[in-house]
Design a protein around this motif. Structure first.
Motif, PDB file in Angstrom:
ATOM      1  N   ARG A  31       0.848  -1.195   0.000  1.00 46.65           N
ATOM      2  CA  ARG A  31       0.000   0.000   0.000  1.00 46.65           C
ATOM      3  C   ARG A  31       0.877   1.237   0.000  1.00 46.65           C
ATOM      4  NH1 ARG A  31      -5.291   0.093   1.661  1.00 46.65           N
ATOM      5  NH2 ARG A  31      -4.894   2.139   2.532  1.00 46.65           N
ATOM      6  N   ARG A  32       0.423   2.246  -0.695  1.00 42.92           N
ATOM      7  CA  ARG A  32       1.052   3.566  -0.662  1.00 42.92           C
ATOM      8  C   ARG A  32      -0.102   4.542  -0.481  1.00 42.92           C
ATOM      9  NH1 ARG A  32       6.306   5.660  -0.719  1.00 42.92           N
ATOM     10  NH2 ARG A  32       6.197   7.760  -1.509  1.00 42.92           N
ATOM     11  N   GLY A  33      -0.335   4.911   0.762  1.00 39.30           N
ATOM     12  CA  GLY A  33      -1.517   5.723   1.058  1.00 39.30           C
ATOM     13  C   GLY A  33      -2.763   4.877   0.895  1.00 39.30           C
TER      14      GLY A  33
END
Length: 65
Positions: A31-33
């Motif tokens: 996940r990125r954000g």
């Protein structure tokens, strides 16, 4: 194209290959954000060489240890 054991064996430098084992490494969720995704799935090869033979690229690593 996933490399198979038959393809990997002759590619390995100038050493006598005794055995080749392959394993599929599964992707992991990342996940990125709020954006969710997955890493790539890839294939790993474990190559066993004849006793006394070494792969030249790994000799540098042995000297530092």
């Amino acid at each position: 194209m996933d490399p198979s054991q038959v393809i990997i064996r002759p590619v390995v430098f100038d050493v006598k290959v005794v055995a080749v084992r392959t394993a599929s490494v599964k992707s992991k969720p990342k996940r990125r954000g709020q954006t969710a995704g997955r890493t790539r799935t890839w294939k790993k090869a474990i190559v066993q060489v004849r006793p006394g033979d070494t792969i030249p690229i790994f000799q540098a690593f042995e000297a530092t240890e």
